[in-house]
Design an enzyme around this catalytic site. Structure first.
Site, mmCIF file in Angstrom:
data_model
loop_
_atom_site.group_PDB
_atom_site.id
_atom_site.type_symbol
_atom_site.label_atom_id
_atom_site.label_comp_id
_atom_site.label_asym_id
_atom_site.label_seq_id
_atom_site.Cartn_x
_atom_site.Cartn_y
_atom_site.Cartn_z
ATOM 1 N N HIS A 103 -3.696 -5.426 2.286
ATOM 2 C CA HIS A 103 -3.395 -5.605 3.702
ATOM 3 C C HIS A 103 -4.102 -6.866 4.164
ATOM 4 O O HIS A 103 -4.729 -7.577 3.395
ATOM 5 C CB HIS A 103 -3.959 -4.444 4.524
ATOM 6 C CG HIS A 103 -3.480 -3.098 4.146
ATOM 7 N ND1 HIS A 103 -2.252 -2.620 4.523
ATOM 8 C CD2 HIS A 103 -4.074 -2.098 3.465
ATOM 9 C CE1 HIS A 103 -2.127 -1.370 4.090
ATOM 10 N NE2 HIS A 103 -3.209 -1.030 3.443
ATOM 11 N N CYS A 106 0.811 -1.215 0.000
ATOM 12 C CA CYS A 106 0.000 0.000 0.000
ATOM 13 C C CYS A 106 0.852 1.276 0.000
ATOM 14 O O CYS A 106 1.455 1.590 -1.018
ATOM 15 C CB CYS A 106 -1.013 -0.039 1.137
ATOM 16 S SG CYS A 106 -2.392 1.071 0.833
#
Ligand code: GLN
Length: 248
Positions: free
Chosen positions: A197, A97
Site C-alpha cells: 500500500h 493486498c
C-alpha cells in the site's frame, strides 16, 4: 497523440469495499500520468452484482480487511470468467493486498473460513497469527527494467506462489509475501499482485509507466511514453526507503 485519442478505460472493482490505505490513489496516479502526456483515463466502477465491462484496458482491485473481502469474494468468483478473458486478451490486472489475495486460488482467513479466489495468479494465502506490518523495500526487475519498489504492508495472510507466476521483487526490507521466502508480490503476464500500500504507484512511478505502457498496447495504441520529471515522486521514494532502513 491528439486530444481526440479515445481514453484508456479502467475498471475499478469494489471501490466501496476494497480501498484501505488510500489504495484508490493508484488510479489517480495512472490518470495524472496519462494526462501529463495528453491522454485520458475513463473509470468504470463495478461493485457487488455489477457486470464486468469487457472493453477495459486495466482492472483494479484495492486492499481490504478480511470482513470486506468476505463481502466481495463470492461475487468476485462470479466475475472470474470475464476477468480471465480480459487478462487473456492482454489487459492489465492489478490487485493490492486483499485484492491480491483474491486474485489467487483462495484465502484461508484467520477465522478458519476459506474465501474463494479467482485463480488468475497461481498462489495461495493462509492467515498467520502475527500480522506482518511495516515499511517495505524491494529489489525488482519488472518488464525487463530493474529498480526498487517501496511501500507499506499490513497483512495477516501469508502468500505462497506456485510455478505459474514469478515474484514482483525480492525483499530488501520488510516481510513480503509470507515473511519467510524473501519474495513479494506476483506477476503472471500482465496480472500483477502486491501487498504494498502507500498507495503503491505515487512513490513508484516507473511501475505506473510500465502498467500504462501495457494498457496502451492492449488498446492497440502502443506508444513510447515521454519521460516525466518525477522529482517529487523520487523524493518520496527516497524518504520511504530511508524510513524502511531505519526501522529495520
Ligand atoms: N485481510 C487481509 C490480511 O490481513 C488483507 C489486508 C489488507 O488488504 N491490508 O491478510
Amino acid at each position: 497523440m491528439s486530444a481526440a485519442t479515445p481514453p484508456l478505460r479502467l475498471c475499478h472493482l469494489y471501490p466501496e469495499h476494497l480501498n484501505i490505505y488510500a489504495d484508490r490513489g493508484n488510479i489517480a496516479v495512472l490518470r495524472r500520468r496519462l494526462e501529463w502526456r495528453g491522454l485520458a483515463l475513463e473509470t468504470v466502477e463495478a461493485g457487488l452484482g455489477d457486470p464486468v465491462p469487457a472493453d477495459c484496458h486495466l482492472y483494479y482491485l484495492g486492499g481490504g480487511q478480511d470482513r470486506d473481502q468476505r463481502l466481495v469474494a463470492e461475487d468476485l468468483a462470479r466475475k472470474a470468467d470475464p476477468l480471465r478473458r480480459a487478462a487473456e486478451r492482454g489487459a492489465v490486472v492489478l490487485g493490492v493486498c486483499g485484492g491480491y489475495q483474491l486474485l489467487g486460488r483462495g484465502y484461508a482467513a484467520a477465522d478458519g473460513r476459506t474465501l474463494p479466489g479467482i485463480g488468475l495468479l497461481d498462489l495461495e494465502t493462509v492467515a498467520g497469527r502475527r500480522r506482518l506490518i511495516g515499511d517495505v523495500v524491494l529489489s525488482a526487475t519488472f518488464d525487463g527494467q530493474a529498480g526498487t519498489v517501496v511501500g507499506y504492508e499490513n497483512h495477516a495472510g501469508r502468500t505462497y506462489l506456485g510455478g505459474g507466476c514469478t515474484p514482483l521483487g525480492r525483499v530488501l526490507r520488510g516481510h513480503g509475501n509470507n515473511g519467510g521466502d524473501g519474495c513479494e508480490g506476483a506477476v503472471a503476464g500482465r496480472t500483477v499482485g502486491t501487498y504494498l500500500h502507500g498507495p503503491l504507484l505515487p512513490k513508484n512511478p516507473w511501475l505506473a509507466d510500465i502498467l500504462l505502457g501495457w494498457a496502451l498496447e492492449s488498446a492497440g495504441r502502443p506508444v513510447e511514453l515521454a519521460p516525466l520529471a518525477d522529482e517529487l515522486e523520487q523524493a518520496a521514494h527516497t524518504v520511504a526507503q530511508t524510513r524502511a532502513g531505519r526501522r529495520r
